[in-house]
Write a protein that holds these residues in place. Sequence first.
Motif, PDB file in Angstrom:
ATOM      1  N   GLN A  74      46.075  39.362  37.611  1.00 34.35           N
ATOM      2  CA  GLN A  74      45.363  40.633  37.792  1.00 34.35           C
ATOM      3  C   GLN A  74      44.277  40.789  36.728  1.00 34.35           C
ATOM      4  OE1 GLN A  74      48.443  43.621  37.596  1.00 34.35           O
ATOM      5  NE2 GLN A  74      48.813  43.566  39.799  1.00 34.35           N
ATOM      6  N   THR A  75      44.632  40.474  35.498  1.00 32.17           N
ATOM      7  CA  THR A  75      43.682  40.591  34.391  1.00 32.17           C
ATOM      8  C   THR A  75      42.489  39.665  34.590  1.00 32.17           C
ATOM      9  OG1 THR A  75      45.477  41.162  32.881  1.00 32.17           O
ATOM     10  CG2 THR A  75      43.446  40.367  31.887  1.00 32.17           C
ATOM     11  N   LEU A  76      42.755  38.419  34.957  1.00 33.39           N
ATOM     12  CA  LEU A  76      41.685  37.462  35.192  1.00 33.39           C
ATOM     13  C   LEU A  76      40.777  37.929  36.337  1.00 33.39           C
ATOM     14  CD1 LEU A  76      40.252  34.765  34.721  1.00 33.39           C
ATOM     15  CD2 LEU A  76      41.963  33.696  36.238  1.00 33.39           C
ATOM     16  N   ALA A  77      41.379  38.389  37.427  1.00 32.81           N
ATOM     17  CA  ALA A  77      40.589  38.844  38.571  1.00 32.81           C
ATOM     18  C   ALA A  77      39.712  40.034  38.190  1.00 32.81           C
ATOM     19  CB  ALA A  77      41.515  39.205  39.733  1.00 32.81           C
ATOM     20  N   ILE A  78      40.291  40.997  37.485  1.00 36.93           N
ATOM     21  CA  ILE A  78      39.512  42.174  37.065  1.00 36.93           C
ATOM     22  C   ILE A  78      38.380  41.748  36.138  1.00 36.93           C
ATOM     23  CG2 ILE A  78      39.607  44.306  35.700  1.00 36.93           C
ATOM     24  CD1 ILE A  78      42.490  44.662  36.922  1.00 36.93           C
ATOM     25  N   PHE A  79      38.687  40.860  35.192  1.00 39.15           N
ATOM     26  CA  PHE A  79      37.662  40.369  34.271  1.00 39.15           C
ATOM     27  C   PHE A  79      36.502  39.742  35.046  1.00 39.15           C
ATOM     28  CE2 PHE A  79      35.973  36.808  31.696  1.00 39.15           C
ATOM     29  CZ  PHE A  79      35.407  37.553  30.669  1.00 39.15           C
ATOM     30  N   LEU A  80      36.812  38.898  36.028  1.00 34.08           N
ATOM     31  CA  LEU A  80      35.764  38.263  36.829  1.00 34.08           C
ATOM     32  C   LEU A  80      34.962  39.298  37.622  1.00 34.08           C
ATOM     33  CD1 LEU A  80      37.677  35.099  38.130  1.00 34.08           C
ATOM     34  CD2 LEU A  80      35.911  35.195  36.341  1.00 34.08           C
ATOM     35  N   PHE A  81      35.651  40.335  38.112  1.00 37.95           N
ATOM     36  CA  PHE A  81      34.959  41.384  38.860  1.00 37.95           C
ATOM     37  C   PHE A  81      34.017  42.191  37.973  1.00 37.95           C
ATOM     38  CE2 PHE A  81      37.722  41.005  42.581  1.00 37.95           C
ATOM     39  CZ  PHE A  81      36.866  41.382  43.595  1.00 37.95           C
TER      40      PHE A  81
ATOM     41  N   ALA B 181      36.021  35.729  42.097  1.00 38.44           N
ATOM     42  CA  ALA B 181      36.775  36.922  41.688  1.00 38.44           C
ATOM     43  C   ALA B 181      37.633  37.428  42.840  1.00 38.44           C
ATOM     44  CB  ALA B 181      35.812  38.013  41.216  1.00 38.44           C
ATOM     45  N   PHE B 182      37.064  37.443  44.043  1.00 34.56           N
ATOM     46  CA  PHE B 182      37.803  37.942  45.206  1.00 34.56           C
ATOM     47  C   PHE B 182      39.007  37.053  45.501  1.00 34.56           C
ATOM     48  CE2 PHE B 182      38.594  38.389  49.780  1.00 34.56           C
ATOM     49  CZ  PHE B 182      38.862  39.753  49.826  1.00 34.56           C
ATOM     50  N   TYR B 183      38.830  35.731  45.447  1.00 36.52           N
ATOM     51  CA  TYR B 183      39.947  34.829  45.742  1.00 36.52           C
ATOM     52  C   TYR B 183      41.034  34.896  44.663  1.00 36.52           C
ATOM     53  CZ  TYR B 183      37.679  32.974  49.851  1.00 36.52           C
ATOM     54  OH  TYR B 183      37.116  32.856  51.090  1.00 36.52           O
ATOM     55  N   VAL B 184      40.635  35.022  43.415  1.00 37.97           N
ATOM     56  CA  VAL B 184      41.635  35.191  42.347  1.00 37.97           C
ATOM     57  C   VAL B 184      42.394  36.502  42.562  1.00 37.97           C
ATOM     58  CG1 VAL B 184      41.995  35.499  39.859  1.00 37.97           C
ATOM     59  CG2 VAL B 184      40.380  33.769  40.675  1.00 37.97           C
ATOM     60  N   MET B 185      41.678  37.542  43.002  1.00 39.05           N
ATOM     61  CA  MET B 185      42.331  38.828  43.273  1.00 39.05           C
ATOM     62  C   MET B 185      43.315  38.698  44.431  1.00 39.05           C
ATOM     63  SD  MET B 185      42.641  41.932  42.163  1.00 39.05           S
ATOM     64  CE  MET B 185      41.181  42.467  41.272  1.00 39.05           C
TER      65      MET B 185
END
Length: 192
Positions: free
Chosen positions: A136-143, A158-162
């Motif tokens: 979640q943290t990584l996805a938010i960071f990328l977003f 970012a979307f795929y990590v999310m």
Amino acid sequence: MTSPQLWNLPNVLTMLRIVLVPFFIWFMLEDASSYGPWRWTAVVAFVVAIYTDKLDGDIARKRGQVTDFGKIADPIADKLLIGSALILLSALNELPWWITILMLVREVGITALRFVVIRYGVIPASRGGKLKTVLQTLAIFLFILPLKGLIPWLGTAAFYVMLVALAVTLVTGVDYIVHAIRMRSLARAARR
């Protein structure tokens, strides 16, 4: 008078993370998806807040400074930061609302479940739960990184990590429910 044990470094770092949340929200709203200096300031606030999460846990375990306050405040601080980031990203039309809603329902539901079954025991964070937080943290960071103009594939990544974070979030939610049911059954069987 407050116990001196409450005022240890891990708890101060947890409180700092809580204090950073409104600033992070403010910076994101000031930027309003323009990806300018306010967005960079939001990224810095988010990174500092996330780092305090790792740091407070490491220090508390290393120094033997785990407190009841920390056990309660730390996950609340995490949920405030992650939850506010998800809501902001959806409100700014950068993340679909259905992802935010599913994640928040799981987070609130599992938190409530933990309080319901606390008389039978504590449900500790699982490896899957920790992986969920990292994803979640990584996805938010990328977003929130304001580099989508320079790195076109960043938004897709970012979307795929999310999506992976969402899958792990839901699977670990089911795992916690199964764990709670087993714990309750064992506790009731032991009383017979």
